[in-house]
Motif scaffolding. Structure first.
Motif, short mmCIF file in Angstrom:
data_model
loop_
_atom_site.label_atom_id
_atom_site.label_comp_id
_atom_site.label_asym_id
_atom_site.label_seq_id
_atom_site.Cartn_x
_atom_site.Cartn_y
_atom_site.Cartn_z
N GLU A 1 0.45 -0.96 0.52
CA GLU A 1 0.37 0.22 -0.06
C GLU A 1 0.67 0.47 -0.39
OE1 GLU A 1 -3.79 -2.06 2.62
OE2 GLU A 1 -1.86 -0.21 3.17
N TRP A 2 2.45 1.48 0.74
CA TRP A 2 2.92 2.61 0.59
C TRP A 2 3.72 2.85 -0.63
CZ3 TRP A 2 3.97 5.38 5.27
CH2 TRP A 2 5.08 6.34 4.54
N GLY A 3 3.96 2.03 -1.61
CA GLY A 3 4.27 1.95 -2.91
C GLY A 3 3.04 2.95 -3.90
N GLN A 4 1.63 2.82 -3.38
CA GLN A 4 1.10 3.89 -3.63
C GLN A 4 0.87 4.97 -3.36
OE1 GLN A 4 -4.11 3.80 -5.10
NE2 GLN A 4 -3.15 3.13 -2.78
N ALA B 1 17.09 -0.07 14.06
CA ALA B 1 16.13 0.17 13.51
C ALA B 1 15.08 1.33 14.61
CB ALA B 1 15.38 -0.84 13.03
N LEU B 2 15.20 1.05 16.28
CA LEU B 2 13.98 1.74 16.86
C LEU B 2 14.98 3.61 17.25
CD1 LEU B 2 13.14 -0.55 19.47
CD2 LEU B 2 12.44 -0.43 17.59
N TRP B 3 15.86 3.68 17.19
CA TRP B 3 16.78 4.81 17.39
C TRP B 3 15.80 6.12 16.05
CZ3 TRP B 3 17.20 6.86 21.93
CH2 TRP B 3 17.74 6.26 22.77
N ALA B 4 16.22 4.16 14.72
CA ALA B 4 15.72 5.34 13.56
C ALA B 4 14.48 5.80 13.52
CB ALA B 4 16.52 4.87 12.29
N SER B 5 13.48 5.23 14.35
CA SER B 5 12.65 5.18 14.38
C SER B 5 12.04 6.25 14.78
CB SER B 5 11.59 4.24 14.87
OG SER B 5 9.82 4.22 14.82
N LEU B 6 12.48 6.86 16.23
CA LEU B 6 12.59 7.68 17.69
C LEU B 6 13.23 9.01 16.27
CD1 LEU B 6 11.26 8.22 20.53
CD2 LEU B 6 13.85 8.49 21.47
N ALA B 7 14.20 9.04 15.86
CA ALA B 7 13.78 10.18 14.72
C ALA B 7 13.41 10.91 13.90
CB ALA B 7 15.56 10.30 14.27
N TRP B 8 12.45 9.38 12.90
CA TRP B 8 12.11 9.11 11.77
C TRP B 8 10.95 10.70 12.12
CZ3 TRP B 8 10.02 10.68 8.05
CH2 TRP B 8 8.21 10.50 7.76
N TRP B 9 10.24 9.84 13.06
CA TRP B 9 9.51 10.59 14.22
C TRP B 9 9.11 12.66 14.62
CZ3 TRP B 9 5.13 9.08 11.94
CH2 TRP B 9 4.73 7.52 11.18
N CYS B 10 10.35 12.18 14.53
CA CYS B 10 10.53 13.86 15.10
C CYS B 10 10.49 14.43 13.59
CB CYS B 10 11.78 13.88 16.12
SG CYS B 10 12.05 13.03 18.08
N GLY B 11 10.76 13.95 13.16
CA GLY B 11 10.99 14.75 11.90
C GLY B 11 9.41 14.61 11.24
N SER C 1 9.74 13.62 -4.95
CA SER C 1 10.87 12.59 -4.52
C SER C 1 10.68 11.54 -4.22
CB SER C 1 12.18 12.96 -4.21
OG SER C 1 13.51 11.82 -3.56
N ARG C 2 10.61 10.66 -5.51
CA ARG C 2 10.01 8.91 -5.63
C ARG C 2 11.12 8.48 -4.10
NH1 ARG C 2 8.36 4.99 -10.09
NH2 ARG C 2 6.88 6.85 -10.20
N VAL C 3 12.17 8.62 -4.31
CA VAL C 3 13.48 8.02 -3.17
C VAL C 3 13.12 8.29 -2.24
CG1 VAL C 3 15.55 8.27 -3.17
CG2 VAL C 3 15.11 7.52 -5.13
N LEU C 4 12.89 9.93 -1.90
CA LEU C 4 12.76 9.86 -0.60
C LEU C 4 11.20 9.47 0.14
CD1 LEU C 4 12.81 13.67 0.13
CD2 LEU C 4 14.34 12.00 1.33
N ARG C 5 10.12 9.45 -0.65
CA ARG C 5 9.04 8.64 -0.52
C ARG C 5 9.29 7.16 0.30
NH1 ARG C 5 4.85 10.65 -4.63
NH2 ARG C 5 6.23 11.26 -5.58
N LEU C 6 9.95 6.65 -0.62
CA LEU C 6 10.49 5.11 -0.52
C LEU C 6 10.90 5.22 1.04
CD1 LEU C 6 11.77 3.84 -3.76
CD2 LEU C 6 9.24 2.79 -1.95
N ILE C 7 12.33 6.17 1.57
CA ILE C 7 12.59 5.80 2.52
C ILE C 7 11.70 6.33 3.78
CG2 ILE C 7 14.35 7.64 3.95
CD1 ILE C 7 15.82 7.62 0.92
N PHE C 8 10.81 7.14 3.77
CA PHE C 8 10.20 7.00 4.52
C PHE C 8 9.26 6.22 5.26
CE2 PHE C 8 9.38 12.22 3.05
CZ PHE C 8 11.05 12.49 4.35
#
Length: 285
Positions: A42-45, A88-98, A116-123
């Motif tokens: 679903e994220w692909g969409q 992975a968990l520390w990255a999640s904390l950083a991502w949700w702050c972003g 940017s499709r790449v950025l959305r894939l990274i998200f």
């Protein structure tokens, strides 16, 4: 629509609870992996993959990545001690702050990632992969001494999220006047937001009385409040991406509820954030 939502809930909730308490950590990890593959589909969409083949490829790639990571795990009983899980968990904390900044400054913030499709894939990776490891880490917590200790913690987080979601819906319908984030999700109100947090607080208190979670009240309160706030952020973030993609629901797999992402959007934020705070920040090991 309400009828389908209730029927789906009556079916899905017992299935989720059964998986939590009946499946061993490996079986639970495999089920969670399948859920993550559906979420990746679903994220692909959301990231602009229009063809079915591309979205299937993304789901398969996600499944292979998580399966490979599972395969190299040396010991499920001490999952949280593995560096890749901690990262992975520390990255999640950083991502949700972003993500909070992206939501607060939307739609201007969309200029940063809209094209940017790449950025959305990274998200997407930062949303789905830490969610998977948060689920696995909490489920396997103290499994060697108690098979159901981790299940109780996961059930606790889920009750927090369900309480926040249900409370926000009820209070928003009854008292909602002031919009919470009109540019992202016009239906959400501050009254619903506060009502959802109050509902979560009551559920957390009742759950704490029923289950011996073996943690100090202060730590539990801090982790619970942040997790409840993160659940709202997860919902708003998916709404933001759906708005940019021009869609109402991420999918149609669950009657009355939309897609898998529509059901787990709050959990994708709450679970890894809660796991990171409980197991890495406060070191409740």
């Amino acid at each position: 629509m309400l009828k389908y939502r209730l029927l789906s809930a009556f079916v899905l909730i017992p299935v989720v609870i059964a998986a939590l308490f009946w499946l061993p950590p490996m079986g639970f990890a495999v089920v969670t992996l399948v859920v993550c593959m559906l979420a990746a589909w679903e994220w692909g969409q959301l990231c602009g993959l229009s063809s079915r083949a591309q979205r299937v490829g993304l789901a398969v790639l996600c499944g292979l990545l998580l399966a490979l990571m599972l395969f190299i795990l040396p010991d499920y009983q001490r999952t949280i001690e593995l560096p890749m899980v901690q990262v992975a968990l520390w990255a999640s904390l950083a991502w949700w702050c972003g993500a909070l900044l992206l939501v607060l400054f939307y739609p201007a913030s969309a200029n940063f990632w809209r094209h940017s499709r790449v950025l959305r894939l990274i998200f997407g990776v930062l949303t789905i992969v830490p969610f998977f490891w948060g689920m696995v880490a909490l489920r396997s917590w103290h499994y060697e001494s108690s098979q159901y200790s981790g299940s109780l913690w996961l059930l606790y987080v889920m009750f927090l999220v369900w309480g926040a979601d249900s409370g926000a819906y009820i209070f928003g319908k009854l008292f909602g006047k002031h919009k919470l984030a009109p540019k992202v999700s016009p239906g959400k109100t501050w009254q619903g937001f506060i009502g959802g947090l109050l509902t979560s607080a009551v559920i957390a208190w009742l759950f704490g009385i029923w289950a011996d979670l073996n943690v100090t009240p202060g730590v539990l309160l801090a982790c619970s409040v942040v997790a409840a706030l993160a659940s709202v952020l997860g919902d708003l973030t998916e709404s933001m991406f759906k708005r940019e993609a021009g869609i109402k629901d991420s999918g149609h797999l669950i009657p009355g509820h939309g897609g898998v992402l529509d059901r787990i959007d709050s959990l994708t934020a709450a679970v890894p954030v809660f796991a990171c705070l409980l197991l890495l920040v406060f070191r409740i090991l």
